[in-house]
Design an enzyme around this catalytic site. Structure first.
Site, PDB file in Angstrom:
ATOM      1  N   GLY A 212      11.570  -1.831  -1.682  1.00 20.45           N
ATOM      2  CA  GLY A 212      12.855  -1.512  -2.277  1.00 20.45           C
ATOM      3  C   GLY A 212      13.123  -2.328  -3.526  1.00 20.45           C
ATOM      4  N   SER A 213      14.378  -2.693  -3.696  1.00 22.49           N
ATOM      5  CA  SER A 213      14.804  -3.318  -4.948  1.00 22.49           C
ATOM      6  C   SER A 213      14.291  -4.741  -5.152  1.00 22.49           C
ATOM      7  CB  SER A 213      16.330  -3.308  -5.039  1.00 22.49           C
ATOM      8  OG  SER A 213      16.803  -1.986  -5.176  1.00 22.49           O
ATOM      9  N   THR A 214      13.696  -5.364  -4.136  1.00 21.35           N
ATOM     10  CA  THR A 214      13.095  -6.680  -4.386  1.00 21.35           C
ATOM     11  C   THR A 214      11.963  -6.556  -5.403  1.00 21.35           C
ATOM     12  OG1 THR A 214      11.574  -6.456  -2.504  1.00 21.35           O
ATOM     13  CG2 THR A 214      13.671  -7.574  -2.093  1.00 21.35           C
TER      14      THR A 214
END
Length: 486
Positions: A212-214
């Site tokens: 995801g956004s990591t």
């Protein structure tokens, strides 16, 4: 001597020579292979003929051995806080073999490693006193991670950014290796191996999932290193809403009111703006994003710590729309918690990635080193300037962005949340991620401490609307960082 007797004598002599030759071949050429064969009962008897050597955490063994009752296997393995350390030790079973550190160092732990023998013992094959495996695990950080993960299905890793020492490695749900250590534990083995929650899978190392956004940290690093943007405070060219290239698919942001149009990298990380990083990945192109991902460790199929981690993947052969989706850690991007901890560790360590390892030394019964693992074996990933800018932006995430639950009093903390889609058309509960670093300043007498962490919550049992990196994963990271810095 008549002809018949002479022929018979020659034939018998040939048979005797053949037998002698075969015996010589088996003894001197096939003997070791037969001795090492996993099906050789004598090997198992020898392995458990004496107490095994131990795996040590902070000076204290977390393994042991106890005398068995009856049978030809004299001892079996025991574990202290088995569920707490299972992701580190693995198991040593009389019936099912050994995994992880137990498996990698089985010959040291059972005393059969040739390095434990003197020249006379090597000839006589006398079994020696077993050796010891000394880990880098910090029990306080390990306990903090295990307790904070609780009943969730997930994993967490903590790394010292300067040395690469793995301070904690936890996977939940866990299991007690003692329950399968014997030779008659079939029921327990079946229960563990058929459990749909897969407690024997080390999620920290061996279950890559969409980050995801990591992953936006990797894309931001590529943009800064390649000069696409001069700093984290330069406005980007990012329309909101953003339509994926050559499609009619509009990529939405989780927070519709966030100031994501043409946002800077700092603001885009603070609000986790999908439009910014999808457009950024498309502008960079898959080759440049992939190159940066691989510098951080993606696509490495030989990452040994010393347990081998499954490769985290940044894909190839994508079109522009698919490349854009990788910018937000989706499409076919996958990562382990170890990999995302490595990303934060390199950023925290001024752009240098120290090789991660969870064993510091393997020693013989006298304490003499058989193998030592150097701390701080580093590789330059990004420039010092890029690392400094990313740390600053990650601090903004924790101070006033999507990662406020990770704040640690008295420490500099930077982080990045992630919520990754799961299932066809995002039909299943998303994964919650958080990756971060924390530092304390030097007090003039003692140097400051630092740690990098990654947490992945695969399933918490929470409602879909309640799943977020800040809500589920950041509190776990916060407790781990606080334990590491105290």
């Amino acid at each position: 001597m008549n002809k018949t007797i002479r022929h018979t004598s020659v034939f018998v002599l040939i048979l005797v020579l053949a037998l002698l030759g075969r015996a010589t071949w088996v003894q001197f050429y096939e003997g070791q292979a037969l001795a090492d064969d996993s099906k050789n009962r004598r090997k198992t008897i020898a392995q458990y003929a004496q107490p095994l050597g131990n795996i040590v955490v902070a000076g204290s063994p977390v393994t042991g051995s106890k005398k068995t009752e009856g049978g030809d296997l004299a001892y079996k393995r025991t574990y202290t806080d088995g569920e707490l350390y299972a992701a580190v030790t693995g198991y040593s079973s009389q019936a099912y073999g050994a995994t992880q550190l137990e498996g990698i160092y089985d010959d040291v732990l059972d005393g059969t490693d040739d390095r434990l023998k003197n020249p006379v013992d090597a000839v006589t094959r006398k079994q020696q006193e077993p050796g010891t495996v000394i880990t880098t695990i910090d029990p306080d950080v390990q306990k903090a991670a295990y307790r904070a993960l609780g009943d969730t299905k997930g994993a967490a890793v903590a790394v010292d950014p300067a040395t690469g020492r793995i301070l904690a490695m936890v996977s939940t749900p866990s299991y007690d290796p003692s329950k399968i250590a014997g030779s008659a534990d079939g029921a327990a083995w079946k229960e563990l191996t058929t459990d749909e929650d897969k407690p024997m899978v080390n999620r920290a190392l061996r279950q890559p999932l969409p980050p995801g956004s990591t992953f936006k940290l990797v894309v931001a690093a590529a943009a800064l290193e390649d000069g696409l943007y001069g700093s984290v405070d330069t406005a980007t060219k990012s329309p909101d809403p953003y339509t994926l290239p050559n499609t009619r698919t509009v990529l939405k942001n989780e927070n519709a009111s966030a100031p994501c149009e043409n946002a800077t990298i700092r603001t885009a990380l603070q609000y986790s703006c999908n439009n910014v990083f999808a457009k950024m990945a498309a502008d960079l192109g898959q080759d440049r994003v992939k190159a940066m991902a691989e510098k951080f460790g993606f696509n490495n199929a030989e990452l040994d710590v010393p347990v081998r981690a499954y490769a985290s993947v940044y894909p190839s052969g994508m079109d522009a729309a698919q490349t854009a989706l990788t910018g937000i850690g989706q499409f076919d991007v996958t990562a382990t918690p170890l990999q995302m901890a490595m990303v934060s560790a390199a950023i925290a360590n001024d752009g240098l990635l120290a090789a991660p390892h969870m064993v510091s030394e393997v020693v013989d019964s006298d304490g003499d080193a058989l193998t030592s693992f150097d701390d701080g074996d580093t590789t330059r990933i990004v420039s010092s300037s890029t690392a400094e800018q990313l740390r600053s932006a990650m601090q903004t995430v924790v101070e006033k962005g999507t990662g406020t639950n990770a704040a640690v009093s008295g420490a500099e903390v930077g982080g990045k949340t992630g919520t990754a889609q799961h299932g066809e058309n995002n039909s299943k509960t998303p994964y919650a991620w958080f990756t971060s670093y924390a530092k304390t300043p030097s007090d003039g007498k003692q140097p400051g401490k630092q740690v990098a962490v990654a947490v992945m919550i695969e399933d918490s049992g929470a409602a879909r609307s309640e799943v977020s990196g800040n809500g589920l994963a950041a509190p776990v990271a916060q407790k781990m960082m606080a334990a590491a810095l105290k």
